[in-house]
Scaffold this motif. Structure first.
Motif, short mmCIF file in Angstrom:
data_model
loop_
_atom_site.label_atom_id
_atom_site.label_comp_id
_atom_site.label_asym_id
_atom_site.label_seq_id
_atom_site.Cartn_x
_atom_site.Cartn_y
_atom_site.Cartn_z
N ALA A 1 0.83 -1.20 0.00
CA ALA A 1 0.00 0.00 0.00
C ALA A 1 0.86 1.26 0.00
CB ALA A 1 -0.93 -0.01 1.21
N ARG A 2 1.89 1.28 0.84
CA ARG A 2 2.73 2.48 0.93
C ARG A 2 3.62 2.62 -0.31
NH1 ARG A 2 5.06 2.13 6.98
NH2 ARG A 2 4.94 -0.10 6.49
N ALA A 3 4.08 1.49 -0.85
CA ALA A 3 4.86 1.57 -2.08
C ALA A 3 4.02 2.12 -3.22
CB ALA A 3 5.41 0.19 -2.44
N SER A 4 2.77 1.68 -3.32
CA SER A 4 1.88 2.18 -4.36
C SER A 4 1.59 3.66 -4.17
CB SER A 4 0.58 1.37 -4.37
OG SER A 4 0.83 0.02 -4.67
N LEU B 1 5.19 7.85 -10.70
CA LEU B 1 5.86 6.69 -11.28
C LEU B 1 4.89 5.68 -11.86
CD1 LEU B 1 8.69 6.19 -8.65
CD2 LEU B 1 8.67 7.57 -10.72
N GLU B 2 3.65 5.67 -11.39
CA GLU B 2 2.66 4.78 -12.00
C GLU B 2 2.39 5.20 -13.43
OE1 GLU B 2 1.49 2.07 -10.98
OE2 GLU B 2 2.14 2.06 -8.90
N GLU B 3 2.36 6.51 -13.68
CA GLU B 3 2.18 6.99 -15.05
C GLU B 3 3.37 6.61 -15.91
OE1 GLU B 3 1.54 11.16 -14.90
OE2 GLU B 3 -0.14 11.04 -13.49
N LEU C 1 14.63 2.47 -10.70
CA LEU C 1 15.72 2.95 -11.54
C LEU C 1 15.20 3.10 -12.96
CD1 LEU C 1 18.71 3.67 -12.06
CD2 LEU C 1 19.11 1.22 -12.48
N ASP C 2 15.25 4.32 -13.48
CA ASP C 2 14.92 4.58 -14.87
C ASP C 2 16.23 4.51 -15.66
OD1 ASP C 2 14.30 5.63 -17.38
OD2 ASP C 2 12.76 6.96 -16.57
N LEU D 1 9.67 -0.93 -7.64
CA LEU D 1 9.69 -2.31 -7.22
C LEU D 1 9.75 -2.40 -5.70
CD1 LEU D 1 9.98 -5.34 -7.98
CD2 LEU D 1 12.46 -5.00 -7.95
N LEU D 2 8.80 -3.10 -5.10
CA LEU D 2 8.84 -3.45 -3.69
C LEU D 2 9.43 -4.85 -3.59
CD1 LEU D 2 8.11 -2.92 -0.70
CD2 LEU D 2 5.89 -3.97 -1.17
N THR D 3 10.64 -4.94 -3.04
CA THR D 3 11.34 -6.22 -2.99
C THR D 3 10.94 -7.00 -1.74
OG1 THR D 3 13.24 -5.05 -2.04
CG2 THR D 3 13.27 -5.49 -4.39
#
Length: 658
Positions: free
Chosen positions: A75-78, A86-88, A108-109, A98-100
């Protein structure tokens, strides 16, 4: 009380004009490294414990901090991805946040992180084939100096406010201070004159304190990087939720120098008073408490040079774990048994051999990567060698105890030549190759053996067998020296595609314990790439520190087909995970990372604070082309052509805070 983002906008910029580099010098003659180009500091809303100042030097106890939560959740990562847009970016086909599994948030872009403006130019010589026939890219992207000069970064207060607001909106704790740094690109011509010196991005790091002491470590990393257009190009969020707990007895400051001296080994000369900190291990290491540690700094005299050594972080608590190894040898087989006192159970065990891969070690018992005992068997081609067996014991609080024992299996070695049998000639079988040499216990570095072991294990898992792995007395300066100067790099360092060295270094070179044929590889003795080598990693204090811009005169002669020299520009810390993370990042099939980016992001994650400066150096081709700036490892993406002779018209260095 929480502070609004507006509170961040009013911060005062503090400029420090010099961070001591690996050479032991003070403030530098040239412009400061990018980490010191303006550091805003402001209280953030995430502080859980009010600062009361650092404890007195005679303090004999400090609170432990209990871990009550392990990193972030979905939830917090989203929410963070949404707050930063970053979702866009993912919807447009860009890199995804990425939530590992360990609870860290990473992003990383690869297309935008440290991107330099380019234009098309003629492809540089020698064309589109590596010396072994591997296909290379055209290498016709050239630095656009006009666009570089016109680059305008996101203002530091704006970047700090955006990062703060996004983390706050996601409900993620941050820290008590904010530091802002930049990736710095430098371009010089063949005579060493500056052609450009430009910052590429704005990096916001969140720092914290506990009990008035710095909280440092891979498990206390919160950092957001914005490019000139304000897009997020890199992000790491690695923090546990903690609360103040019971007091624990610690080694007082008056006894800390002796504690550091024991950790740094014989011959180490103290370089600074030990610093008392709280250390947060990587999130991948499950721990119950965050405890006080000392940061130990030292120098060594090697071949007439005074060399700053990799810093050590040692537990400050009185009841830290201690490990010992007992060994029973029967011919070519040894049975080693660990004994541990102190610390907090349960313990995990990791065994590393300086002459044999972990595949040759048969661990017994439970827990971690091995058990409390290990069977070491002789391996064909290694009989008669003296092996060093190292043990790493980690307790429930993440405190690491190390121990080592020499093993002589089979025939006794007779002299240096017997200590390390020669390798067969390199075989051109169409596959990439790697190798490693390192200074460990002989130089007071407990973690080098595990660092290299993790690197080579990760390469093996990626289908790449190492050609050599020489440590301590087997690591020789002559293996990195050009044959025209009496060296044999064509059989070792220059016989593979990537060579990894870890140990001690200075701007003048890097060091060895063995006298084969001396203990310092000087920059004037290095000519790499004329046989094979594309990428050389020097995981040490240097060799790319500024020293008034001296890097540009020292190491340019080492490039004779070499693509990239990767290392640090300041003191760095001894570490066990640097090599494995670097190799995994390079070889990730799902999203392989360019060599430069793999090293930079590894340094950022592994080094415990942002006072350490990473650095990467490469060559320019005709027309200021940058054919190797975005090199991938072979088979993982495009690789530019070698640059030799007159094709090298200049050099570049990129550096920044970790």
């Amino acid at each position: 009380m929480k502070r609004s983002p507006d509170g961040v906008l009013g911060v005062v910029l503090l400029v420090t004009l010099g961070v001591a580099g690996c050479s032991g010098r003070g403030a530098r003659e040239d412009l400061p490294e990018s980490a010191d180009r303006g550091v805003p500091r402001a209280a953030s809303p995430a502080r859980e414990t009010p600062a009361s100042g650092a404890p007195a030097s005679g303090t004999r106890s400090l609170p432990a901090y209990r871990v009550i939560g392990g990193g972030a959740d979905v939830a917090r990562a989203s929410a963070l991805a949404a707050a930063l847009g970053l979702e866009e970016d993912r919807a447009r086909g860009g890199a995804a946040l990425l939530l590992t599994a360990d609870g860290a948030i990473r992003y990383l872009d690869r297309a935008r992180f440290q991107r330099v403006p380019t234009r098309k130019a003629d492809a540089p010589a020698p064309g589109f084939r590596d010396e072994r026939g591997f296909a290379t890219s055209a290498g016709d992207d050239a630095l656009d100096f006009d666009a570089l000069a016109a680059l305008r970064l996101l203002p530091e207060p704006d970047a700090a406010a955006r990062a703060w607001a996004a983390l706050d909106a996601a409900g993620l704790s941050m820290g008590s201070d904010i530091g802002v740094g930049h990736s710095l690109l430098e371009a010089i011509d063949a005579e060493g004159r500056y052609v450009a010196r430009t910052e590429l991005d704005t990096q916001v790091s969140f720092r914290d304190e506990l009990e008035g002491l710095r909280l440092i470590g891979p498990g206390a990393k919160v950092r957001v990087t914005f490019d000139a257009e304000g897009a997020v190009t890199h992000l790491i969020y690695a923090r546990r939720e903690i609360e103040r707990g019971e007091d624990v007895a610690i080694v007082p400051a008056s006894e800390a120098p002796a504690l550091c001296a024991a950790a740094l080994g014989d011959g180490a000369m103290p370089a600074a008073e030990p610093e008392l900190v709280y250390y947060a291990p990587p999130l991948s290491r499950e721990v119950r408490r965050i405890l006080p540690h000392y940061v130990c700094s030292a120098r060594r005299s090697v071949a007439g040079e005074i060399v700053d050594v990799r810093k050590r972080i040692v537990p400050a608590v009185i009841d830290a774990p201690r490990a010992e190894i007992s060994v029973r040898v029967d011919g070519a087989t040894a049975l080693a048994q660990a004994s541990v006192t102190g610390g907090t159970a349960p313990y995990t065990y990791r065994w590393v051999s300086s002459a044999r891969s972990l595949d040759a070690l048969e661990s017994a018992g439970e827990g971690g990567e091995g058990g409390p005992s290990v069977k070491v068997s002789g391996v064909s081609g290694l009989r008669g060698e003296t092996d060093t067996l190292s043990l790493y014991v980690t307790d429930a609080d993440g405190l690491v105890a190390t121990a080592a024992r020499p093993l002589s299996l089979g025939r006794a070695a007779a002299g240096l030549d017997a200590a390390r049998p020669p390798l067969p000639p390199p075989v051109d079988d169409g596959r990439a190759a790697v190798g490693a040499e390192w200074v460990g216990l002989c130089g007071g570095l407990d973690h080098s053996a595990a660092n290299v072991d993790g690197l080579l294990r990760s390469f093996r898992e990626g289908g790449i067998e190492p050609r050599f792995n020489w440590g301590d007395q087997r690591a020789w300066e002559v293996d990195f020296k050009d044959p025209s100067l009496g060296g044999q790099d064509a059989s070792f360092a220059d016989s593979v595609d990537l060579t990894f060295y870890t140990g001690h270094a200075t701007g003048m070179g890097f060091t060895f314990c063995s006298a084969m044929n001396d203990r310092l590889l000087h920059f004037s003795e290095a000519h790499w790439g004329n046989s094979n080598l594309e990428w050389l990693v020097v995981a040490a204090c240097g060799p790319l520190q500024d020293d008034g811009g001296a890097w540009r005169y020292r190491w340019s002669g080492a490039f004779d087909g070499l693509h990239l020299l990767l290392g640090y520009a300041t003191e760095s810390f001894d570490d066990t995970t640097e090599g494995s993370l670097f190799a995994r990042t390079l070889l990730d099939d799902a999203s392989p990372t360019p060599v430069r980016q793999a090293w930079v992001t590894t340094a950022i994650e592994v080094q415990p604070d942002d006072e350490v400066i990473y650095a990467v150096m490469g060559a320019y081709g005709p027309g200021w082309t940058v054919p190797n700036y975005d090199d991938h490892f072979w088979g993982k993406g495009p690789v530019g052509p070698d640059l030799t002779g007159a094709a090298r018209i200049g050099f570049w260095r990129i550096s920044g805070p970790t």
